[in-house]
Scaffold this motif. Structure first.
Motif, PDB file in Angstrom:
ATOM      1  N   PHE A 134     -34.061  -6.443 -13.984  1.00 36.55           N
ATOM      2  CA  PHE A 134     -34.255  -7.513 -13.020  1.00 36.55           C
ATOM      3  C   PHE A 134     -35.593  -7.355 -12.303  1.00 36.55           C
ATOM      4  N   ILE A 135     -35.899  -6.114 -11.947  1.00 38.84           N
ATOM      5  CA  ILE A 135     -37.160  -5.870 -11.242  1.00 38.84           C
ATOM      6  C   ILE A 135     -38.340  -6.227 -12.139  1.00 38.84           C
ATOM      7  N   THR A 136     -38.229  -5.903 -13.426  1.00 38.90           N
ATOM      8  CA  THR A 136     -39.269  -6.279 -14.379  1.00 38.90           C
ATOM      9  C   THR A 136     -39.533  -7.774 -14.312  1.00 38.90           C
ATOM     10  N   TYR A 137     -38.436  -8.519 -14.187  1.00 33.28           N
ATOM     11  CA  TYR A 137     -38.570  -9.967 -14.149  1.00 33.28           C
ATOM     12  C   TYR A 137     -39.280 -10.425 -12.876  1.00 33.28           C
ATOM     13  N   LEU A 138     -39.146  -9.627 -11.818  1.00 34.95           N
ATOM     14  CA  LEU A 138     -39.737 -10.025 -10.543  1.00 34.95           C
ATOM     15  C   LEU A 138     -41.243  -9.801 -10.489  1.00 34.95           C
ATOM     16  N   LEU A 143     -50.004 -10.588 -12.133  1.00 33.51           N
ATOM     17  CA  LEU A 143     -50.301  -9.159 -12.092  1.00 33.51           C
ATOM     18  C   LEU A 143     -50.350  -8.581 -13.499  1.00 33.51           C
ATOM     19  N   LEU A 144     -49.540  -9.188 -14.369  1.00 35.79           N
ATOM     20  CA  LEU A 144     -49.338  -8.580 -15.684  1.00 35.79           C
ATOM     21  C   LEU A 144     -50.394  -8.969 -16.706  1.00 35.79           C
ATOM     22  N   PHE A 145     -51.071 -10.128 -16.479  1.00 32.79           N
ATOM     23  CA  PHE A 145     -51.919 -10.595 -17.574  1.00 32.79           C
ATOM     24  C   PHE A 145     -53.118  -9.679 -17.807  1.00 32.79           C
ATOM     25  N   ILE A 146     -53.565  -8.978 -16.770  1.00 32.98           N
ATOM     26  CA  ILE A 146     -54.727  -8.108 -16.951  1.00 32.98           C
ATOM     27  C   ILE A 146     -54.421  -6.935 -17.889  1.00 32.98           C
ATOM     28  N   PRO A 147     -53.359  -6.152 -17.599  1.00 34.62           N
ATOM     29  CA  PRO A 147     -53.025  -5.101 -18.580  1.00 34.62           C
ATOM     30  C   PRO A 147     -52.655  -5.679 -19.943  1.00 34.62           C
ATOM     31  N   LEU A 148     -52.063  -6.884 -19.955  1.00 26.61           N
ATOM     32  CA  LEU A 148     -51.657  -7.456 -21.243  1.00 26.61           C
ATOM     33  C   LEU A 148     -52.868  -7.790 -22.118  1.00 26.61           C
ATOM     34  N   ILE A 149     -53.988  -8.156 -21.459  1.00 25.28           N
ATOM     35  CA  ILE A 149     -55.217  -8.392 -22.229  1.00 25.28           C
ATOM     36  C   ILE A 149     -55.598  -7.131 -22.994  1.00 25.28           C
ATOM     37  N   ASP A 150     -55.453  -6.013 -22.297  1.00 27.10           N
ATOM     38  CA  ASP A 150     -55.776  -4.736 -22.915  1.00 27.10           C
ATOM     39  C   ASP A 150     -54.861  -4.471 -24.107  1.00 27.10           C
ATOM     40  N   TRP A 234     -42.576 -23.635 -23.194  1.00 26.20           N
ATOM     41  CA  TRP A 234     -43.266 -24.913 -23.386  1.00 26.20           C
ATOM     42  C   TRP A 234     -44.261 -25.170 -22.265  1.00 26.20           C
ATOM     43  N   ASN A 235     -43.872 -24.830 -21.048  1.00 27.50           N
ATOM     44  CA  ASN A 235     -44.717 -25.133 -19.896  1.00 27.50           C
ATOM     45  C   ASN A 235     -45.686 -24.018 -19.534  1.00 27.50           C
ATOM     46  N   GLU A 236     -45.561 -22.865 -20.208  1.00 28.42           N
ATOM     47  CA  GLU A 236     -46.338 -21.710 -19.791  1.00 28.42           C
ATOM     48  C   GLU A 236     -47.830 -22.020 -19.784  1.00 28.42           C
ATOM     49  N   LEU A 237     -48.529 -21.562 -18.758  1.00 29.74           N
ATOM     50  CA  LEU A 237     -49.950 -21.886 -18.652  1.00 29.74           C
ATOM     51  C   LEU A 237     -50.832 -20.644 -18.613  1.00 29.74           C
ATOM     52  N   LEU A 238     -50.466 -19.672 -17.753  1.00 22.07           N
ATOM     53  CA  LEU A 238     -51.393 -18.586 -17.449  1.00 22.07           C
ATOM     54  C   LEU A 238     -51.791 -17.773 -18.693  1.00 22.07           C
ATOM     55  N   TYR A 239     -50.791 -17.259 -19.436  1.00 17.07           N
ATOM     56  CA  TYR A 239     -51.103 -16.414 -20.589  1.00 17.07           C
ATOM     57  C   TYR A 239     -51.885 -17.185 -21.641  1.00 17.07           C
ATOM     58  N   SER A 240     -51.473 -18.431 -21.895  1.00 20.22           N
ATOM     59  CA  SER A 240     -52.179 -19.188 -22.930  1.00 20.22           C
ATOM     60  C   SER A 240     -53.604 -19.515 -22.489  1.00 20.22           C
ATOM     61  N   LEU A 241     -53.793 -19.705 -21.180  1.00 15.78           N
ATOM     62  CA  LEU A 241     -55.134 -19.970 -20.658  1.00 15.78           C
ATOM     63  C   LEU A 241     -56.026 -18.741 -20.828  1.00 15.78           C
ATOM     64  N   VAL A 242     -55.430 -17.563 -20.591  1.00 14.00           N
ATOM     65  CA  VAL A 242     -56.213 -16.331 -20.607  1.00 14.00           C
ATOM     66  C   VAL A 242     -56.461 -15.844 -22.037  1.00 14.00           C
ATOM     67  N   PHE A 243     -55.432 -15.941 -22.882  1.00 14.74           N
ATOM     68  CA  PHE A 243     -55.525 -15.317 -24.200  1.00 14.74           C
ATOM     69  C   PHE A 243     -56.185 -16.196 -25.250  1.00 14.74           C
ATOM     70  N   ILE A 244     -56.308 -17.501 -24.985  1.00 15.52           N
ATOM     71  CA  ILE A 244     -56.768 -18.405 -26.043  1.00 15.52           C
ATOM     72  C   ILE A 244     -57.970 -19.235 -25.596  1.00 15.52           C
ATOM     73  N   GLN A 245     -59.057 -19.081 -26.334  1.00 19.45           N
ATOM     74  CA  GLN A 245     -60.238 -19.897 -26.054  1.00 19.45           C
ATOM     75  C   GLN A 245     -60.516 -20.894 -27.173  1.00 19.45           C
ATOM     76  N   ASN A 246     -60.144 -20.522 -28.371  1.00 25.70           N
ATOM     77  CA  ASN A 246     -60.372 -21.354 -29.540  1.00 25.70           C
ATOM     78  C   ASN A 246     -59.598 -22.668 -29.405  1.00 25.70           C
ATOM     79  N   GLU A 247     -60.306 -23.794 -29.538  1.00 26.81           N
ATOM     80  CA  GLU A 247     -59.697 -25.096 -29.248  1.00 26.81           C
ATOM     81  C   GLU A 247     -58.501 -25.389 -30.124  1.00 26.81           C
ATOM     82  N   THR A 248     -58.563 -25.020 -31.419  1.00 27.16           N
ATOM     83  CA  THR A 248     -57.468 -25.359 -32.320  1.00 27.16           C
ATOM     84  C   THR A 248     -56.271 -24.422 -32.157  1.00 27.16           C
TER      85      THR A 248
END
Lengths: 303, 365
Positions: A134-138, A143-150, A234-248
């Motif tokens: 549960f705490i993981t979910y909180l 906060l998580l996207f930076i380490p996830l990039i790594d 379907w609605n997720e924005l942050l990770y897809s914004l950070v991880f994907i630059q290629n238009e297609t």
């Protein structure tokens, strides 16, 4: 129920039509629905504005002298623009669909097994583990996207996943699995353990009992988990914004804000058209499966 | 079809012992009732036989094999749960055939067995329904049907009637007895209701605080309890216990129940109770052995009078509450022979049915 009206004579001697809905009950129903109208209006208004704006011509949208709430005609130019000048239909939509389906399958399968284990097995530290999930979910995504990039970069050195939807398929479960686990854990706990024990005595192994008895009984819960999982990915924005630059390789949510907003210029018509189409699947899914939510399949299992 | 043996069986939940080294032999086709108050370990024992609980120490054998490490599915045991535990997503037919299907029984055989069980239980017309479309009594029948079709070595019942209303409970009790007469198999039946145990079982096992107090036929349990607990637990209304002193007088023994009330002990018990002379003991007698005064010639019958405190008419008999010394006791009289509350009434006590209990060891002598 047969349609012919049976009559009963009550203790007062008055005849009561059994199939006839009493007038007070009809009034109550009418009052309930009328009370709901403002909420329906509130919930559907954004959707309406999206739809109505997407079928206006640019002149009409930009004409401040005209009411924004209705259109004078039906123009398809924005949808045509989406199809011809962007990757909306042939890439973004497809990508979103692939990611959503894959992520939902992964998260719900793993989450179901985890939730079952946490709800039923009595191993040391099971409660701590449940709370830890549960705490993981909180922990916020921001906060998580930076380490996830790594993480993505490290994996990318072996398998090329950066700038593809694979990076999303890999990262969305990090917030969906804890969510699904937590949701289903509560649901599994409501399923009477005796029914499962009965399955063991009838000849099931633990896995057999899970598949043949527990899961069918948990369908409303699992449908709920699937629904949430689909909506969130379907609605997720942050990770897809950070991880994907290629238009297609973009998903709808990112594609719309990066390709249809240029600097301070908003392509309102095609923006609304894209959002309208993007929202449709979610609305349809909710429309179809709402009953599953509320069906309460466990009724009758125990007294 | 099998006998069950429990050998020095222990069950610990963390530090709490739920079952403390019990030994029990259940014979082939015997109907055994495990009875006792809540938390006495009876359900735990049943669940260990089923394989749903691990065994801390000891052995359980079913037939001629030790099943300690055998998974529930391989024990060939069927169980009826208190809350029925039907599969809500399956029809009655599917519920009943589930176990057979898993064992890959032929389709015709499944149908034959389900129809037979449905006929025995009178649920033929319910086979297509879902559990939630059934009443409590019908669900109970389906739960039993599910056990019957499997034709298991052992039937386990875990308080199967306690979710039913009083009338249906009595009805289903008779049904269970009929079914056992028709479908002969070993049955272990857990209940906290001693009436259920008395009416159904070939032998009763009374458990208390994780140990077996006594094993015996219903008659033995009722007429010759071995401990204070069993004497108090079996029988409704329960046995009266009155502090007493055993006295010796001209060759015989007598029990003094109060300053002005003493009754001679039947002569054949003089040897049994001889060592208790002068000691404070507990005198036990069932309500039906103190009745309104009746003509008698039997030397074990004695008359006395007492004030009536409370009356409880039961229809066939009336329970009359009286005081002996400082103890309130229940007696059982014919309704027309009963005095009014506050008046004195004549009673006859049958000392042939008395019990003498050592309050220290709580054993019946």
């Amino acid at each position: 129920m047969s349609s012919d009206t049976t009559t009963l004579t009550g203790s007062t001697g008055r005849e009561v039509g059994v199939n006839k809905v009493p007038i007070w009950r009809r009034r109550k129903a009418a009052a309930n629905y009328i009370a709901l109208l403002p909420y329906v209006f509130f919930a559907l208004f954004p959707f309406y504005i999206m739809g109505i704006t997407s079928i206006k011509t640019d002149e009409e949208i930009n004409n401040l002298g005209q009411s924004p709430f209705w259109a004078t005609g039906i123009a398809t130019e924005h949808y045509v623009y989406l199809a011809n000048n962007t990757s909306f239909f042939n890439h973004w939509f497809v990508n979103t669909l692939i990611v959503t389906v894959a992520v939902t399958i992964i998260s719900v399968s793993i989450g179901t097994l985890a939730a079952y284990a946490l709800a039923r097995l009595r191993f040391r530290g099971v409660e701590v583990f449940g709370v830890a999930v549960f705490i993981t979910y909180l922990i916020p995504q921001t906060l998580l996207f930076i380490p996830l990039i790594d993480v993505i970069n490290t994996i990318d050195e072996v398998v090329p996943i950066r700038d593809t939807y694979w990076s999303l398929i890999l990262t969305y479960p990090t917030f969906l699995i804890p969510f699904v686990t937590w949701l289903l854990m509560g649901y599994f706990k409501t399923i009477p353990v005796e029914v499962e024990e009965c399955a063991y005595l009838d000849g099931c192994s633990r896995l057999g009992a899970l598949i043949r008895v527990v899961l069918p009984m948990a369908i409303p819960g699992i449908m709920c988990a699937i629904l949430f999982s689909i909506t969130l990915s379907w609605n997720e924005l942050l990770y897809s914004l950070v991880f994907i630059q290629n238009e297609t390789a973009k998903t709808i949510s990112v594609g719309v804000i990066t390709e249809l907003i240029r600097g301070d210029i908003y392509y309102w018509g095609s923006l609304m058209a894209a959002c309208f189409i993007g929202a449709l699947p979610i609305i349809m899914i909710y429309g179809f499966f709402m009953d599953y939510f509320t069906s309460g399949l466990t009724a009758g299992a125990i007294k | 079809m099998a006998e069950i043996q429990l050998r020095d069986l222990w069950k610990y939940y963390d530090d709490v012992a739920a079952v403390r080294g019990i030994n029990l032999d259940i014979e082939h086709n015997e109907f055994i009732a495990l009875v006792g108050p809540s938390g006495c370990g009876k359900t735990t024992t049943l669940r260990m036989i089923a394989g749903l609980e691990d065994i801390t120490a000891g052995d359980i054998s079913v037939g001629d094999r030790i099943v300690n490490e055998v998974a529930p599915k391989d024990r060939d045991i069927a169980m009826v749960f208190q809350n029925y535990a039907l599969y809500p997503h399956m029809s009655v037919f599917q519920n009943m055939s589930f176990g057979l299907k898993l064992r890959k029984t032929a389709k015709e055989e499944i149908e034959r067995r389900v129809n037979l069980a449905a006929e025995i239980l009178n649920i033929e017309e319910l086979l297509e329904r879902r559990p939630k479309q059934l009443s409590g009594g019908q669900r109970q029948r389906v739960a039993m049907g599910r056990a019957i079709v499997r034709d298991p070595q052992v039937f386990l019942f875990d308080e199967p009637l306690s979710n039913l209303d009083a009338k249906l409970r009595v009805q289903m009790r008779t049904e269970i007895k009929k079914i056992h007469q028709r479908v002969k198999t070993t049955v272990v039946y857990v209940t906290h209701d001693q009436v259920e145990a008395m009416t159904l079982a070939d032998r009763i096992v009374v458990m208390n605080e994780g140990v077996i107090e006594q094993v015996g036929s219903p008659e033995e349990m009722y007429d010759a309890p071995e401990t204070l607990f069993v004497a108090a637990f079996i029988g409704s209304p329960s046995m009266n216990f009155i502090p007493c002193r055993v006295e010796a007088n001209n060759g015989g023994l007598s029990v003094r129940l109060s300053d002005d009330l003493t009754f001679p002990v039947p002569g054949d018990r003089n040897d049994r109770y001889g060592s208790c002379v002068g000691k404070e003991m507990l005198f036990g007698i069932r309500p039906e052995h103190i009745t309104d005064k009746r003509p008698h010639t039997d030397p074990t019958h004695h008359d006395f009078t007492s004030d009536v405190i409370v009356l409880e008419p039961m229809g066939i008999d009336t329970m009359v509450f009286i005081n002996i010394g400082e103890t309130e006791i229940t007696t059982r009289s014919r309704p027309r022979a009963v005095s009014q509350v506050g008046e004195t009434m004549d009673f006859t006590i049958d000392m042939a049915h008395m019990h003498l209990i050592d309050p220290e060891t709580e054993k019946v002598l």
